[in-house]
Each structure stands twice: as C-alpha cells, then as structure tokens.
Design a protein around this motif. Sequence first.
Motif, mmCIF file in Angstrom:
data_model
loop_
_atom_site.group_PDB
_atom_site.id
_atom_site.type_symbol
_atom_site.label_atom_id
_atom_site.label_comp_id
_atom_site.label_asym_id
_atom_site.label_seq_id
_atom_site.Cartn_x
_atom_site.Cartn_y
_atom_site.Cartn_z
ATOM 1 N N GLU A 191 16.357 -11.577 -36.391
ATOM 2 C CA GLU A 191 16.589 -11.133 -37.850
ATOM 3 C C GLU A 191 17.555 -12.314 -38.554
ATOM 4 O O GLU A 191 18.725 -12.366 -38.290
ATOM 5 C CB GLU A 191 17.196 -9.664 -37.782
ATOM 6 C CG GLU A 191 17.270 -9.272 -39.353
ATOM 7 C CD GLU A 191 17.807 -8.089 -39.223
ATOM 8 O OE1 GLU A 191 18.528 -7.727 -40.012
ATOM 9 O OE2 GLU A 191 17.152 -6.930 -38.675
ATOM 10 N N ALA A 235 11.432 -3.651 -36.319
ATOM 11 C CA ALA A 235 12.630 -4.454 -35.915
ATOM 12 C C ALA A 235 13.304 -3.426 -35.092
ATOM 13 O O ALA A 235 12.966 -2.497 -34.798
ATOM 14 C CB ALA A 235 13.370 -4.533 -37.369
ATOM 15 N N LYS A 276 19.664 -8.613 -33.647
ATOM 16 C CA LYS A 276 18.670 -7.631 -34.184
ATOM 17 C C LYS A 276 17.472 -8.641 -34.255
ATOM 18 O O LYS A 276 17.204 -9.895 -34.315
ATOM 19 C CB LYS A 276 18.719 -7.204 -35.150
ATOM 20 C CG LYS A 276 20.061 -6.111 -35.239
ATOM 21 C CD LYS A 276 20.425 -5.611 -36.783
ATOM 22 C CE LYS A 276 21.776 -4.932 -36.869
ATOM 23 N NZ LYS A 276 22.009 -4.475 -38.213
ATOM 24 N N TRP A 277 16.253 -7.962 -33.680
ATOM 25 C CA TRP A 277 14.918 -8.928 -33.613
ATOM 26 C C TRP A 277 14.209 -8.072 -34.988
ATOM 27 O O TRP A 277 14.564 -6.974 -35.375
ATOM 28 C CB TRP A 277 14.232 -8.929 -32.649
ATOM 29 C CG TRP A 277 13.783 -7.395 -31.940
ATOM 30 C CD1 TRP A 277 14.584 -6.501 -31.152
ATOM 31 C CD2 TRP A 277 12.566 -6.523 -32.158
ATOM 32 N NE1 TRP A 277 13.899 -5.330 -31.163
ATOM 33 C CE2 TRP A 277 12.682 -5.494 -31.694
ATOM 34 C CE3 TRP A 277 11.473 -6.895 -33.247
ATOM 35 C CZ2 TRP A 277 11.691 -4.364 -31.926
ATOM 36 C CZ3 TRP A 277 10.500 -5.981 -33.361
ATOM 37 C CH2 TRP A 277 10.584 -4.827 -32.643
ATOM 38 N N GLU A 278 13.338 -9.012 -35.247
ATOM 39 C CA GLU A 278 12.087 -8.265 -36.305
ATOM 40 C C GLU A 278 10.774 -9.074 -36.288
ATOM 41 O O GLU A 278 10.969 -10.012 -35.501
ATOM 42 C CB GLU A 278 12.759 -8.607 -37.706
ATOM 43 C CG GLU A 278 12.788 -9.844 -38.160
ATOM 44 C CD GLU A 278 13.405 -10.058 -39.663
ATOM 45 O OE1 GLU A 278 13.693 -9.144 -40.106
ATOM 46 O OE2 GLU A 278 13.604 -11.260 -40.147
#
Length: 326
Positions: A247, A279, A270-272
């Motif tokens: 992210e 996410a 955090k990933w998205e």
Amino acid sequence: MKNFLFIAITSFLLISCTGNDKYVLKDSIGSLNKVMVVAKVSDWTSDIGQEIRTSFGELMVGLPQPEPILTLSQVAPSGFSAMMKAHRNLLIISESDNEGFSVRKNVFAQPQTIVYVQGKNDETIIKLLQKHKNDIKEIFIDADVKFTQAVFEKDKLAENQFKTIKNLGISLTIPTSYKLVDDTGEFLWLRQHLLSGIAKTGSNNILVYSIPLENEQIVSENIVAVRDSIGKKYIPGSFEGMYMITEAAYTPFIFDATIDGKKAYETRGKWEVKDDFMAGPFLNYSIIDKKNNRVVVFEGFTYAPSVNKRAFVFELEAIAKSIKIN
C-alpha cells in the motif's frame, strides 16, 4: 518388608507429585496475547496502572484497525482465585523490600509464564516497569509463539509434499488448515480459509521463496521492491492488470529480527490489490542465509474484512518463527 514397601510407595508418590509437573499442574487458560495483571485496585487506578497500560497497551503496527500488541485485564490479590491462577500469562505487581524483576514458568498451571515486579514503593515499581517493559513484552509474546507452535506441531502439514520447501532446504511448522494454491519449486503459496464471523469470506496466506544475496547492506532497503515484484508475478487480482502491491499510502515498519539464529528483517505493513479494493496487513521475514548466499523470505498476509486481524497475523508470526534452514 512392610516398612520397605511403605517407603518405596511413598517415595514413588513423592517423585510423581514433584518430579514432573504434568502430574500435578492443570492446563492453563487464557487467550493468546492476553495478560492478567495481579495488582491492588489502588495500584491499578494510580500511576502504576497507567504505566502498565502505557507500556503494554502499545498498538500493533501494520493493522488497519487499532489493536494492542497485548490485551490487559486486572484482578486484585484478594480475588486471585484458583481459576485466575490458571491463566497462561500473569504479571504480578507487589510491594516488597526485595526489589526486582523475575520470571517463573509453570507455577500454578502449564504452560504458564509469570512475570513478577516488586518494589518498596510506587516510584520503584514504576521505574522497574519502565526499565523492563520491552523485556516483559517479549517474554509474553515469545511464550505465546511457543504455545501456538506446539499446537500446530500436533497437526501439521507434511513438508516433503511441497517442491519449493524441498528445493529451498528448509522446514517449518504449518497447520493442516492451510491448502495449496501454487508450488512452482521456487515459490510456494498456501491459503487458510477463515471460518469465523464476517471473516469467513477471507483468508490467511503464506508465501515462501528466496532471492540471491547480492549485498547484505541493502537487503532491508529492497524488501518492498522485492515483495511488489513477487506480487506482480504470482499474486493476481480479479482482472487482468490487477495484482498485490504494498500500500503506497502506508510506509511499512522494518525491525531487526533473528530467525533460526540468523539475522533477519521483520517488516509489517499493509498490502492492497492494484486498481481494486482488496487490502489487509502483511508480515514479512527476510532471513539472511550467508551459507547459501541467499535471502529466504517468508511472508504472511491476511484478508479479513470488517474484523480484527491481530490474531490472524500472530498465527503467521508463530509459523514464520518455526523456520529452520538447513
């Protein structure tokens, strides 16, 4: 002869009761990442209690919702009953002329970790808490990691079924609730479907791979770039051109770590999914394996919309810390 038998039986019973805790200690209780604080109400509502809540109520980084690393609850010494004594993690605060900080295992139940902090007065106790707060947090976290690993060890996946794990020459303890998504021989992706509440549509995911160790000094600087390249290659979104990335609006936190006695970097962020709304949090361990001139990477990421995610990420942490590199 009768005296001999009496002595033999008595000795056996004493050994059984004192020589092996499993015969006399009950199983401990309590949720993961939860600490029961034994302290007087007057201490809990004073500066001592405030110091405990400040020191051990720190928020876990990398989560979408604010969640503490440790959840605290309090009981007065007068209410410290047999049931309360069975809690797995206990922090006991008391006044004593013998000032100090100490740790004991399996006193009232097993497995159990008890941290004692005692001082002559409030000021002394607060100073001890401030001095040892990081140690105390790590003691409880490490105990819960080992507890979780022991649970997983009882029902774990057979590692020799995965080409990537065999090719990398590593071992780790993964519960059988994780199912195979992809195993190329160089990249492994396992997924656990989450079954509770709203999160039953979500998942916990494990990625395992390695990259060449070209320059140890810049490993930490390249973690985001490496995980983004892996996401583009192996973790697609719902439509063409969509894939998992870090992210952009949230800078990951990177910490020094040790895995299997080797230097490592722990990254939480955090990933998205690029151009999509999916996410969640991720936990990455990049382990420097000098012997084999590579960086072994374990990453866990969670997709669990609308629910707290600390417990899911902690499970991934326990799995990651079980890694052994041959």
